[in-house]
Motif scaffolding. Structure first.
Motif, PDB file in Angstrom:
ATOM      1  N   THR A 203      40.478  43.629  36.997  1.00  0.00           N
ATOM      2  CA  THR A 203      40.693  43.671  38.446  1.00  0.00           C
ATOM      3  C   THR A 203      42.175  43.646  38.775  1.00  0.00           C
ATOM      4  O   THR A 203      42.656  44.406  39.634  1.00  0.00           O
ATOM      5  N   GLU A 207      44.454  46.594  40.662  1.00  0.00           N
ATOM      6  CA  GLU A 207      45.237  46.386  41.881  1.00  0.00           C
ATOM      7  C   GLU A 207      46.696  46.801  41.693  1.00  0.00           C
ATOM      8  O   GLU A 207      47.317  47.361  42.593  1.00  0.00           O
ATOM      9  N   GLU A 212      41.834  50.312  42.004  1.00  0.00           N
ATOM     10  CA  GLU A 212      40.890  49.239  42.302  1.00  0.00           C
ATOM     11  C   GLU A 212      39.442  49.684  42.165  1.00  0.00           C
ATOM     12  O   GLU A 212      38.600  48.948  41.640  1.00  0.00           O
TER      13      GLU A 212
END
Length: 368
Positions: A203, A207, A212
Motif C-alpha cells: 500500500t 501511494e 494505489e
C-alpha cells in the motif's frame, strides 16, 4: 492457476470492469437524464464543451502531483526513527530500486521500475540476484540488474531515474550511501519493510508511486486467492507449525506476527507457537515477536503441530531430513505420521509473489 497467471487475470478483469463501467456511464447520459440535471451530455451549464475541460481518465488515475511522501531519516547510515517529507514532482516513469526486497513490491503494483540492485545468487534468487518468485516478471518488464548487495551509485545515476527507492535496513540497504544518492538530484525515498506486513508495504509503495489502485488490486487478488484455496482444500490436521531449520539443530518458529504466520491465520488455521518457557528470549531474540527460536534439546516441546510447514531456505537437504536429524524429535507426531510439508526458498521473504506461491503450494498439498 499460478500466482503470476492469477495476478494477470485479476488485472485483466479489473480493466474490463473499468471499461464496462465507463461504457455504461456514457450510455446512461441520455436526453432523459439531461432533463433532470438541466445540462446536456456534451456541454456544461455555462455552454462550454465539457469534453475539452474534463480530465482524461488516464490522467485522473495518476492522482495528484506533485505529492509529498514520508521518507525515513538516515544519519550515519542508520535510520533515526524520524521521517522527513520528500516531494515527488510528477508520477514516476523511471524508478531505480536499490533494494531487491522492495523491487518485488514495485513489480506487484506495476510501478515502472527500470533497474534494481540484487541479492547474492543462490537458492532464493537467480544468477542476477533477483528473487525467484518474481525474477521472471522482472525479466518480462526489462528490469536491469545493477549489482549484488554492493551498491554502485554511478550505475544508479546512469539510469537517469526520476525516483530512487532505498531500504532503511537489511542486507539490501543503501542507507550508508544516502547522501551521495541525494546528490543525483531526484527524489530519494527511504522505506523500512522490516516492521510492516507485505500488504502494508505494498500500500505504501502504491501511494508513493501513484499506483494505489494496482496496490489494492494486488491485495485483493491475494484475498480472493485465499478464499479460493480454502474452498479447494480438505481438512488440515491442527494445530500447524511453520518452521525454518537453523544452524546447530535450532529451529525458528514463525508466529502470527510474521508474514508466513499471517497467511496461516488468513486460511483460518490454528498456528502453534512455542512459549517463553521453551523459546529463546536472549540475544537477537529478545523482544522479537515475528519468530521464536528453540534449541535442539527443546525442539520436541515446540514441534507439537499435527501439520508442519517447513521452509527450506538453503535449498539443500529436505526439511524432513533436517528435522529427523534432531534427536529430540524422534517421536514428533508430524514426523512419525508424514505430515511435514516443504515450502520453497521463496517462502523465506514474503511479498505479493511469494505469498501467492505459498498459497499455490498449500492448495497442491491439501487438495480435496
Amino acid at each position: 492457476m499460478s500466482s503470476r497467471a492469477l495476478f494477470r487475470r485479476s488485472r485483466a478483469v479489473a480493466a474490463v470492469a473499468t471499461a464496462t463501467a465507463l461504457t455504461l456511464g456514457l450510455a446512461a447520459c441520455t436526453d432523459d437524464d439531461d432533463s433532470d440535471t438541466g445540462t446536456s451530455a456534451s456541454a456544461s451549464a455555462d455552454g462550454s464543451d465539457s469534453d475539452s475541460d474534463s480530465e482524461d481518465p488516464e490522467d485522473a488515475d495518476q492522482g495528484t502531483w506533485p505529492r509529498t511522501v514520508d521518507s525515513l531519516v538516515i544519519d550515519n547510515g542508520q535510520p533515526t526513527g524520524d521521517t522527513e517529507e520528500v516531494e515527488i514532482p510528477a508520477k514516476p516513469e523511471k524508478i531505480v530500486s536499490t533494494s531487491v526486497t522492495l523491487t518485488g513490491t514495485l513489480l506487484a503494483v506495476d510501478a515502472p521500475v527500470i533497474a534494481s540492485g540484487g541479492a547474492k545468487a543462490g537458492p532464493t534468487s537467480d544468477d542476477k540476484g533477483f528473487f525467484s518468485q518474481w525474477a521472471e516478471e522482472a525479466d518480462e518488464q526489462g528490469v536491469k540488474a545493477l549489482w549484488q548487495l554492493e551498491p554502485d551509485l554511478q550505475k544508479v545515476a546512469a539510469e537517469d531515474p526520476d525516483l530512487i527507492i532505498v531500504s532503511a535496513k537489511g542486507a539490501d540497504t543503501a542507507a550508508e550511501q544516502i547522501d551521495e544518492l541525494k546528490k543525483i538530484g531526484v527524489p530519494v525515498v527511504v522505506l523500512d519493510y522490516s516492521d510492516k506486513t507485505w500488504g502494508e508495504i505494498t500500500t505504501e509503495v502504491g501511494e508513493i508511486t501513484g499506483h494505489e489502485s494496482e496496490a489494492a488490486d494486488a491485495i485483493q487478488s491475494y484475498e480472493d486467492r485465499v478464499a479460493e484455496v480454502k474452498e479447494n482444500i480438505g481438512d488440515v490436521e491442527q494445530p500447524v507449525n511453520v518452521v525454518l531449520p537453523a544452524k546447530e539443530g535450532n529451529l525458528n518458529f514463525m508466529t502470527a506476527e510474521s508474514a508466513q504466520g499471517q497467511i496461516i491465520k488468513d486460511l483460518g488455521w490454528e498456528l502453534s507457537v512455542p512459549g517463553d518457557d521453551v523459546a529463546r528470549t536472549d540475544g537477537d531474540y529478545a523482544g522479537r515477536t515475528d519468530v521464536r527460536q528453540v534449541t535442539g534439546e527443546n525442539a520436541d516441546k515446540a514441534l507439537v503441530g499435527k501439520t508442519v510447514l517447513g521452509i527450506n531456505v538453503d535449498g539443500t537437504e529436505p526439511v524432513i531430513d533436517k528435522l529427523k536429524a534432531i534427536p529430540t524429535l524422534a517421536n514428533a507426531d508430524a514426523i512419525k505420521n508424514d505430515r511435514v510439508f516443504e515450502l520453497g526458498a521463496s517462502a523465506f521473504r514474503i511479498d505479493y509473489f511469494s505469498a501467492m506461491e505459498i498459497l499455490d503450494q498449500i492448495e497442491e498439498y491439501f487438495a480435496k
